[in-house]
Design a protein around this motif. Structure first.
Motif, PDB file in Angstrom:
ATOM      1  N   GLY A 250      17.762 -24.614 -49.460  1.00 32.11           N
ATOM      2  CA  GLY A 250      19.197 -24.516 -49.217  1.00 32.11           C
ATOM      3  C   GLY A 250      19.808 -23.406 -50.042  1.00 32.11           C
ATOM      4  O   GLY A 250      19.258 -22.997 -51.076  1.00 32.11           O
ATOM      5  N   GLY A 251      20.939 -22.930 -49.599  1.00 35.50           N
ATOM      6  CA  GLY A 251      21.622 -21.862 -50.312  1.00 35.50           C
ATOM      7  C   GLY A 251      22.085 -22.290 -51.684  1.00 35.50           C
ATOM      8  O   GLY A 251      22.228 -21.470 -52.595  1.00 35.50           O
ATOM      9  N   TYR A 252      22.295 -23.607 -51.857  1.00 27.06           N
ATOM     10  CA  TYR A 252      22.799 -24.129 -53.129  1.00 27.06           C
ATOM     11  C   TYR A 252      21.808 -23.968 -54.272  1.00 27.06           C
ATOM     12  O   TYR A 252      22.159 -24.089 -55.436  1.00 27.06           O
ATOM     13  CB  TYR A 252      23.169 -25.614 -52.972  1.00 27.06           C
ATOM     14  CG  TYR A 252      21.953 -26.483 -52.725  1.00 27.06           C
ATOM     15  CD1 TYR A 252      21.266 -27.057 -53.787  1.00 27.06           C
ATOM     16  CD2 TYR A 252      21.467 -26.674 -51.440  1.00 27.06           C
ATOM     17  CE1 TYR A 252      20.127 -27.802 -53.570  1.00 27.06           C
ATOM     18  CE2 TYR A 252      20.324 -27.414 -51.211  1.00 27.06           C
ATOM     19  CZ  TYR A 252      19.655 -27.981 -52.281  1.00 27.06           C
ATOM     20  OH  TYR A 252      18.523 -28.698 -52.056  1.00 27.06           O
ATOM     21  N   GLU A 253      20.541 -23.713 -53.946  1.00 27.54           N
ATOM     22  CA  GLU A 253      19.511 -23.686 -55.001  1.00 27.54           C
ATOM     23  C   GLU A 253      19.652 -22.476 -55.924  1.00 27.54           C
ATOM     24  O   GLU A 253      19.391 -22.561 -57.116  1.00 27.54           O
ATOM     25  CB  GLU A 253      18.112 -23.697 -54.381  1.00 27.54           C
ATOM     26  CG  GLU A 253      17.772 -25.033 -53.748  1.00 27.54           C
ATOM     27  CD  GLU A 253      16.425 -25.025 -53.054  1.00 27.54           C
ATOM     28  OE1 GLU A 253      15.637 -25.930 -53.318  1.00 27.54           O
ATOM     29  OE2 GLU A 253      16.167 -24.109 -52.258  1.00 27.54           O
ATOM     30  N   ARG A 254      19.995 -21.324 -55.353  1.00 22.87           N
ATOM     31  CA  ARG A 254      20.217 -20.122 -56.165  1.00 22.87           C
ATOM     32  C   ARG A 254      21.203 -19.231 -55.430  1.00 22.87           C
ATOM     33  O   ARG A 254      20.979 -18.881 -54.273  1.00 22.87           O
ATOM     34  CB  ARG A 254      18.899 -19.372 -56.399  1.00 22.87           C
ATOM     35  CG  ARG A 254      18.890 -18.648 -57.721  1.00 22.87           C
ATOM     36  CD  ARG A 254      17.535 -18.044 -58.057  1.00 22.87           C
ATOM     37  NE  ARG A 254      16.402 -18.869 -57.698  1.00 22.87           N
ATOM     38  CZ  ARG A 254      15.256 -18.395 -57.221  1.00 22.87           C
ATOM     39  NH1 ARG A 254      15.109 -17.096 -57.035  1.00 22.87           N
ATOM     40  NH2 ARG A 254      14.260 -19.198 -56.941  1.00 22.87           N
TER      41      ARG A 254
END
Ligand code: AMP
Ligand code: MG
Length: 347
Positions: free
Chosen positions: A242-246
Protein backbone atom coordinates in the motif's frame (compact mmCIF):
# COMPACT_ATOMS: atom_id res chain seq x y z
CA UNK A 1 -20.05 -9.57 -7.73
CA UNK A 2 -22.23 -9.75 -4.64
CA UNK A 3 -22.45 -7.16 -1.96
CA UNK A 4 -22.50 -8.26 1.60
CA UNK A 5 -23.35 -6.28 4.67
CA UNK A 6 -22.00 -7.41 7.99
CA UNK A 7 -24.49 -6.71 10.73
CA UNK A 8 -23.27 -7.73 14.11
CA UNK A 9 -19.82 -8.28 15.48
CA UNK A 10 -20.37 -8.32 19.17
CA UNK A 11 -18.36 -11.50 19.50
CA UNK A 12 -15.38 -10.04 17.76
CA UNK A 13 -12.42 -9.28 19.94
CA UNK A 14 -10.46 -6.48 18.37
CA UNK A 15 -7.11 -7.47 16.89
CA UNK A 16 -5.40 -4.13 17.11
CA UNK A 17 -1.77 -4.50 16.37
CA UNK A 18 -0.79 -7.02 13.89
CA UNK A 19 -2.29 -10.44 14.81
CA UNK A 20 -1.81 -13.35 17.09
CA UNK A 21 -4.74 -12.64 19.33
CA UNK A 22 -5.26 -15.58 21.60
CA UNK A 23 -2.17 -17.30 20.35
CA UNK A 24 -0.02 -17.54 23.42
CA UNK A 25 -2.92 -18.22 25.74
CA UNK A 26 -4.48 -21.04 23.78
CA UNK A 27 -1.48 -23.25 23.16
CA UNK A 28 -1.09 -26.42 25.10
CA UNK A 29 1.39 -26.20 27.94
CA UNK A 30 3.61 -28.85 26.37
CA UNK A 31 4.22 -26.90 23.16
CA UNK A 32 7.30 -24.74 23.41
CA UNK A 33 7.22 -21.31 21.80
CA UNK A 34 10.41 -19.92 20.28
CA UNK A 35 10.87 -16.47 18.85
CA UNK A 36 13.47 -14.54 16.88
CA UNK A 37 13.59 -10.88 15.92
CA UNK A 38 15.83 -9.09 13.50
CA UNK A 39 16.08 -6.01 11.31
CA UNK A 40 16.90 -6.94 7.74
CA UNK A 41 15.88 -5.97 4.20
CA UNK A 42 14.92 -2.55 5.56
CA UNK A 43 12.28 -3.91 7.91
CA UNK A 44 11.63 -5.57 11.27
CA UNK A 45 11.08 -9.29 11.18
CA UNK A 46 9.48 -11.35 13.95
CA UNK A 47 9.44 -15.12 13.83
CA UNK A 48 7.45 -17.37 16.16
CA UNK A 49 7.70 -21.14 15.88
CA UNK A 50 6.53 -23.99 18.07
CA UNK A 51 7.89 -27.35 19.13
CA UNK A 52 11.22 -28.89 19.99
CA UNK A 53 12.76 -28.38 16.56
CA UNK A 54 11.82 -24.71 16.44
CA UNK A 55 14.73 -23.23 18.37
CA UNK A 56 17.53 -24.47 16.12
CA UNK A 57 15.40 -24.00 13.00
CA UNK A 58 14.84 -20.32 13.85
CA UNK A 59 18.57 -19.73 14.40
CA UNK A 60 19.18 -21.08 10.92
CA UNK A 61 16.30 -18.99 9.59
CA UNK A 62 17.98 -15.81 10.86
CA UNK A 63 21.25 -16.79 9.16
CA UNK A 64 19.43 -17.43 5.90
CA UNK A 65 17.77 -14.01 5.99
CA UNK A 66 21.13 -12.33 6.55
CA UNK A 67 22.61 -14.32 3.67
CA UNK A 68 19.78 -13.42 1.25
CA UNK A 69 19.91 -9.78 2.28
CA UNK A 70 23.61 -9.77 1.47
CA UNK A 71 22.76 -11.13 -2.01
CA UNK A 72 19.83 -8.83 -2.87
CA UNK A 73 20.62 -5.51 -1.21
CA UNK A 74 20.82 -2.57 -3.63
CA UNK A 75 23.12 -0.67 -1.27
CA UNK A 76 25.55 -3.36 -0.04
CA UNK A 77 28.54 -3.11 -2.36
CA UNK A 78 29.17 -6.85 -1.99
CA UNK A 79 25.70 -7.97 -3.06
CA UNK A 80 24.94 -9.72 -6.33
CA UNK A 81 22.35 -7.10 -7.19
CA UNK A 82 24.86 -4.30 -6.54
CA UNK A 83 27.34 -6.10 -8.81
CA UNK A 84 24.68 -6.39 -11.54
CA UNK A 85 23.76 -2.72 -11.12
CA UNK A 86 27.38 -1.66 -11.61
CA UNK A 87 28.32 -4.17 -14.31
CA UNK A 88 28.50 -1.82 -17.32
CA UNK A 89 26.77 -4.33 -19.55
CA UNK A 90 28.87 -7.33 -18.51
CA UNK A 91 27.32 -10.66 -17.35
CA UNK A 92 27.25 -11.13 -13.56
CA UNK A 93 27.05 -14.68 -12.11
CA UNK A 94 24.17 -15.29 -9.73
CA UNK A 95 23.55 -17.67 -6.85
CA UNK A 96 20.66 -20.09 -7.26
CA UNK A 97 18.43 -18.05 -4.92
CA UNK A 98 19.01 -14.79 -6.78
CA UNK A 99 18.61 -16.44 -10.16
CA UNK A 100 15.33 -18.08 -9.14
CA UNK A 101 13.98 -14.86 -7.64
CA UNK A 102 14.95 -12.73 -10.63
CA UNK A 103 13.59 -15.28 -13.11
CA UNK A 104 10.28 -15.35 -11.26
CA UNK A 105 10.14 -11.54 -11.10
CA UNK A 106 10.75 -11.29 -14.85
CA UNK A 107 8.06 -13.89 -15.56
CA UNK A 108 5.59 -12.02 -13.39
CA UNK A 109 6.53 -8.76 -15.13
CA UNK A 110 5.42 -10.35 -18.40
CA UNK A 111 2.26 -11.78 -16.91
CA UNK A 112 1.28 -8.45 -15.32
CA UNK A 113 2.12 -6.61 -18.55
CA UNK A 114 4.84 -4.66 -16.83
CA UNK A 115 2.88 -3.51 -13.76
CA UNK A 116 5.65 -5.29 -11.86
CA UNK A 117 9.07 -4.41 -13.21
CA UNK A 118 12.30 -5.16 -11.30
CA UNK A 119 14.21 -2.73 -13.56
CA UNK A 120 12.38 0.22 -11.99
CA UNK A 121 15.32 0.96 -9.67
CA UNK A 122 16.64 4.14 -11.39
CA UNK A 123 13.25 5.76 -10.81
CA UNK A 124 12.79 4.44 -7.27
CA UNK A 125 16.19 5.97 -6.54
CA UNK A 126 15.46 9.29 -8.33
CA UNK A 127 12.33 9.79 -6.22
CA UNK A 128 14.50 9.33 -3.12
CA UNK A 129 12.99 6.10 -1.88
CA UNK A 130 16.40 4.46 -1.44
CA UNK A 131 18.22 7.14 0.60
CA UNK A 132 15.09 8.89 1.94
CA UNK A 133 16.21 12.14 0.26
CA UNK A 134 12.76 12.56 -1.23
CA UNK A 135 12.36 14.72 -4.33
CA UNK A 136 10.10 15.14 -7.36
CA UNK A 137 12.13 14.49 -10.51
CA UNK A 138 11.43 16.69 -13.54
CA UNK A 139 9.48 15.35 -16.53
CA UNK A 140 12.69 15.26 -18.59
CA UNK A 141 14.53 13.30 -15.91
CA UNK A 142 11.67 10.80 -15.66
CA UNK A 143 11.62 10.30 -19.43
CA UNK A 144 15.37 9.83 -19.52
CA UNK A 145 15.32 7.30 -16.67
CA UNK A 146 12.39 5.42 -18.19
CA UNK A 147 14.63 4.65 -21.17
CA UNK A 148 16.83 2.76 -18.67
CA UNK A 149 13.99 0.45 -17.60
CA UNK A 150 12.21 -2.49 -19.19
CA UNK A 151 12.19 -6.05 -17.86
CA UNK A 152 12.30 -7.47 -21.39
CA UNK A 153 15.81 -6.06 -21.87
CA UNK A 154 17.24 -8.24 -19.06
CA UNK A 155 19.10 -11.38 -20.13
CA UNK A 156 19.21 -14.27 -17.69
CA UNK A 157 21.18 -17.24 -19.00
CA UNK A 158 24.01 -19.56 -17.92
CA UNK A 159 23.31 -18.60 -14.29
CA UNK A 160 24.27 -14.99 -14.99
CA UNK A 161 22.40 -11.75 -15.55
CA UNK A 162 23.27 -9.20 -18.19
CA UNK A 163 21.81 -5.70 -18.03
CA UNK A 164 22.21 -3.12 -20.78
CA UNK A 165 24.50 -0.32 -19.60
CA UNK A 166 22.84 2.02 -17.11
CA UNK A 167 20.03 -0.37 -16.22
CA UNK A 168 19.59 -1.41 -12.59
CA UNK A 169 17.56 -3.97 -10.66
CA UNK A 170 15.46 -3.73 -7.50
CA UNK A 171 14.01 -6.94 -6.05
CA UNK A 172 12.31 -5.04 -3.23
CA UNK A 173 8.84 -5.92 -4.48
CA UNK A 174 9.44 -9.68 -4.30
CA UNK A 175 12.36 -10.36 -1.94
CA UNK A 176 10.46 -10.42 1.34
CA UNK A 177 7.77 -12.72 -0.01
CA UNK A 178 10.41 -15.09 -1.36
CA UNK A 179 12.19 -14.97 1.99
CA UNK A 180 8.99 -16.01 3.77
CA UNK A 181 8.37 -18.82 1.33
CA UNK A 182 11.91 -20.20 1.59
CA UNK A 183 11.88 -19.93 5.39
CA UNK A 184 8.58 -21.81 5.61
CA UNK A 185 10.07 -24.59 3.46
CA UNK A 186 13.11 -24.66 5.72
CA UNK A 187 11.05 -24.85 8.92
CA UNK A 188 8.91 -27.64 7.50
CA UNK A 189 12.02 -29.59 6.50
CA UNK A 190 13.23 -29.24 10.07
CA UNK A 191 10.00 -30.77 11.36
CA UNK A 192 8.29 -27.55 12.46
CA UNK A 193 4.53 -27.83 11.98
CA UNK A 194 3.40 -24.49 13.42
CA UNK A 195 5.04 -21.10 12.87
CA UNK A 196 4.19 -17.53 12.04
CA UNK A 197 6.77 -15.40 10.26
CA UNK A 198 6.14 -11.66 10.18
CA UNK A 199 8.43 -10.08 7.63
CA UNK A 200 7.67 -6.40 7.95
CA UNK A 201 3.95 -7.01 7.73
CA UNK A 202 4.23 -9.74 5.10
CA UNK A 203 2.99 -12.86 6.86
CA UNK A 204 4.01 -16.41 6.11
CA UNK A 205 2.48 -19.22 8.13
CA UNK A 206 3.54 -22.81 8.62
CA UNK A 207 0.51 -24.93 9.47
CA UNK A 208 -2.17 -23.76 11.89
CA UNK A 209 -1.59 -22.53 15.45
CA UNK A 210 -0.27 -25.23 17.80
CA UNK A 211 -3.80 -25.90 19.04
CA UNK A 212 -4.89 -26.67 15.48
CA UNK A 213 -6.97 -23.51 14.95
CA UNK A 214 -6.29 -20.88 12.30
CA UNK A 215 -4.08 -17.86 12.89
CA UNK A 216 -5.93 -14.56 13.27
CA UNK A 217 -4.24 -11.77 11.35
CA UNK A 218 -5.11 -8.11 11.71
CA UNK A 219 -5.00 -6.48 8.27
CA UNK A 220 -3.46 -3.05 8.59
CA UNK A 221 -5.81 -0.09 8.18
CA UNK A 222 -4.14 2.04 5.47
CA UNK A 223 -5.82 5.23 6.75
CA UNK A 224 -4.86 5.16 10.43
CA UNK A 225 -3.30 2.99 13.11
CA UNK A 226 -4.81 -0.40 13.77
CA UNK A 227 -6.42 -2.93 11.47
CA UNK A 228 -9.53 -2.79 9.31
CA UNK A 229 -10.36 -6.42 9.83
CA UNK A 230 -9.22 -9.84 10.90
CA UNK A 231 -8.38 -12.64 8.52
CA UNK A 232 -8.22 -16.23 9.66
CA UNK A 233 -5.71 -18.32 7.74
CA UNK A 234 -3.23 -21.16 7.99
CA UNK A 235 -0.28 -22.59 6.11
CA UNK A 236 -0.15 -19.83 3.49
CA UNK A 237 1.19 -16.35 2.81
CA UNK A 238 -0.67 -13.07 3.39
CA UNK A 239 1.15 -10.14 1.79
CA UNK A 240 0.02 -6.51 1.78
CA UNK A 241 1.19 -3.56 -0.32
CA UNK A 242 0.00 0.00 0.00
CA UNK A 243 1.01 3.59 -0.49
CA UNK A 244 0.84 4.12 3.27
CA UNK A 245 3.95 2.00 3.82
CA UNK A 246 6.42 4.60 2.51
CA UNK A 247 5.58 8.03 1.14
CA UNK A 248 6.33 11.71 1.34
CA UNK A 249 4.33 14.85 0.80
CA UNK A 250 5.79 17.17 -1.82
CA UNK A 251 5.88 20.97 -1.64
CA UNK A 252 2.89 20.83 -3.97
CA UNK A 253 0.91 19.13 -1.17
CA UNK A 254 0.63 15.86 -3.10
CA UNK A 255 1.41 12.52 -1.46
CA UNK A 256 3.97 10.47 -3.40
CA UNK A 257 4.33 6.80 -2.50
CA UNK A 258 6.99 4.18 -3.12
CA UNK A 259 5.10 1.94 -5.53
CA UNK A 260 5.73 3.31 -9.00
CA UNK A 261 3.90 2.72 -12.24
CA UNK A 262 6.60 1.51 -14.65
CA UNK A 263 4.55 2.95 -17.54
CA UNK A 264 4.85 6.53 -16.23
CA UNK A 265 7.84 6.45 -13.85
CA UNK A 266 5.64 8.11 -11.22
CA UNK A 267 3.92 6.83 -8.07
CA UNK A 268 1.11 4.57 -9.25
CA UNK A 269 -2.08 6.54 -9.77
CA UNK A 270 -4.00 3.81 -7.95
CA UNK A 271 -7.56 3.91 -6.68
CA UNK A 272 -6.49 1.31 -4.08
CA UNK A 273 -5.21 2.13 -0.60
CA UNK A 274 -3.99 -1.40 0.07
CA UNK A 275 -3.82 -4.77 -1.62
CA UNK A 276 -3.57 -7.99 0.38
CA UNK A 277 -2.87 -11.21 -1.50
CA UNK A 278 -3.43 -14.59 0.10
CA UNK A 279 -1.93 -17.73 -1.43
CA UNK A 280 0.36 -20.72 -1.12
CA UNK A 281 3.41 -19.03 -2.61
CA UNK A 282 4.88 -16.09 -0.69
CA UNK A 283 6.79 -14.77 -3.66
CA UNK A 284 3.71 -14.87 -5.90
CA UNK A 285 1.71 -13.01 -3.25
CA UNK A 286 4.43 -10.37 -2.95
CA UNK A 287 4.72 -9.88 -6.72
CA UNK A 288 0.95 -9.57 -7.05
CA UNK A 289 0.40 -7.25 -4.10
CA UNK A 290 2.69 -4.72 -5.75
CA UNK A 291 1.44 -5.33 -9.30
CA UNK A 292 -2.26 -5.17 -8.43
CA UNK A 293 -1.69 -1.95 -6.49
CA UNK A 294 -0.27 -0.52 -9.73
CA UNK A 295 -3.14 -1.94 -11.84
CA UNK A 296 -5.88 -0.51 -9.63
CA UNK A 297 -9.27 -1.99 -8.79
CA UNK A 298 -10.76 -2.79 -12.18
CA UNK A 299 -7.66 -4.22 -13.81
CA UNK A 300 -6.77 -6.05 -10.59
CA UNK A 301 -10.13 -7.82 -10.57
CA UNK A 302 -9.68 -8.71 -14.24
CA UNK A 303 -6.27 -10.16 -13.46
CA UNK A 304 -7.74 -12.33 -10.71
CA UNK A 305 -10.54 -13.49 -13.00
CA UNK A 306 -8.04 -14.40 -15.71
CA UNK A 307 -5.35 -16.14 -13.65
CA UNK A 308 -6.89 -17.02 -10.27
CA UNK A 309 -4.91 -19.28 -7.95
CA UNK A 310 -4.94 -16.74 -5.11
CA UNK A 311 -7.33 -14.74 -2.97
CA UNK A 312 -7.27 -11.01 -2.43
CA UNK A 313 -8.58 -8.37 -0.07
CA UNK A 314 -8.63 -4.83 -1.43
CA UNK A 315 -9.24 -1.54 0.35
CA UNK A 316 -10.03 1.31 -2.03
CA UNK A 317 -9.02 4.92 -1.42
CA UNK A 318 -12.74 5.52 -0.85
CA UNK A 319 -12.69 3.06 2.05
CA UNK A 320 -14.58 0.27 0.26
CA UNK A 321 -13.62 -3.35 0.83
CA UNK A 322 -13.46 -5.95 -1.94
CA UNK A 323 -12.62 -9.59 -1.31
CA UNK A 324 -12.61 -12.82 -3.28
CA UNK A 325 -15.14 -15.50 -2.39
CA UNK A 326 -12.46 -17.93 -1.14
CA UNK A 327 -11.84 -15.81 1.97
CA UNK A 328 -15.35 -14.50 2.48
CA UNK A 329 -15.95 -16.70 5.52
CA UNK A 330 -12.53 -15.96 6.98
CA UNK A 331 -12.64 -12.19 7.04
CA UNK A 332 -14.31 -10.11 9.75
CA UNK A 333 -14.18 -6.31 9.50
CA UNK A 334 -13.47 -4.14 12.50
CA UNK A 335 -16.47 -2.45 14.02
CA UNK A 336 -15.86 0.90 12.32
CA UNK A 337 -16.04 -0.83 8.91
CA UNK A 338 -18.80 -3.25 9.84
CA UNK A 339 -21.69 -1.11 8.63
CA UNK A 340 -20.09 -0.96 5.25
CA UNK A 341 -20.84 -2.89 2.09
CA UNK A 342 -18.32 -5.61 1.37
CA UNK A 343 -18.01 -6.45 -2.30
CA UNK A 344 -17.47 -10.17 -2.81
CA UNK A 345 -15.76 -11.12 -6.07
CA UNK A 346 -16.78 -14.39 -7.65
CA UNK A 347 -14.90 -16.23 -10.37
P1 AMP B 1 6.10 -3.94 -2.06
O1 AMP B 1 6.26 -3.35 -0.70
O2 AMP B 1 6.26 -5.41 -2.12
O3 AMP B 1 4.86 -3.48 -2.74
O4 AMP B 1 7.33 -3.41 -2.93
C1 AMP B 1 7.57 -2.05 -3.12
C2 AMP B 1 9.02 -1.83 -3.43
O5 AMP B 1 9.33 -2.38 -4.71
C3 AMP B 1 9.37 -0.36 -3.54
O6 AMP B 1 9.85 0.13 -2.31
C4 AMP B 1 10.41 -0.32 -4.64
O7 AMP B 1 11.68 -0.64 -4.10
C5 AMP B 1 9.99 -1.44 -5.56
N1 AMP B 1 9.01 -1.06 -6.58
C6 AMP B 1 8.22 0.07 -6.64
N2 AMP B 1 7.39 0.01 -7.69
C7 AMP B 1 7.64 -1.18 -8.31
C8 AMP B 1 7.10 -1.82 -9.46
N3 AMP B 1 6.11 -1.29 -10.17
N4 AMP B 1 7.62 -3.03 -9.81
C9 AMP B 1 8.62 -3.58 -9.09
N5 AMP B 1 9.17 -3.04 -8.01
C10 AMP B 1 8.67 -1.85 -7.61
MG1 MG C 1 5.35 -6.90 -3.28
Amino acid sequence: MRNKRFLSFSALTAAFSLFLSGCAGSQEASVQEHTAELFAMGTYMNFTAYGEQADAALDEAVSYVEEWESLWSVTDENSEIYAANHSNGRPVPLSTETENLLRFALEMSGQTQGALDPTIYPLVSAWGFIDQEYRIPSDEEIQELLSLTGYEKVTLENHAVTLPEGMQLDLGAVGKGYTGELLADHLKEQGVTSALLDIGGNIQMVGPKPDGTKWRLGIRNPFEDGSFGTLEAQDCAVVTSGGYERYFTGEDGTTYWHILDPATGRPADSDLASVTIIGDSGVLCDALSTAIFVMGLEEGIQYWETYGGFDMLLMTLDGEIYLTEGIEENFTPEEEFSGQTIHVMEA
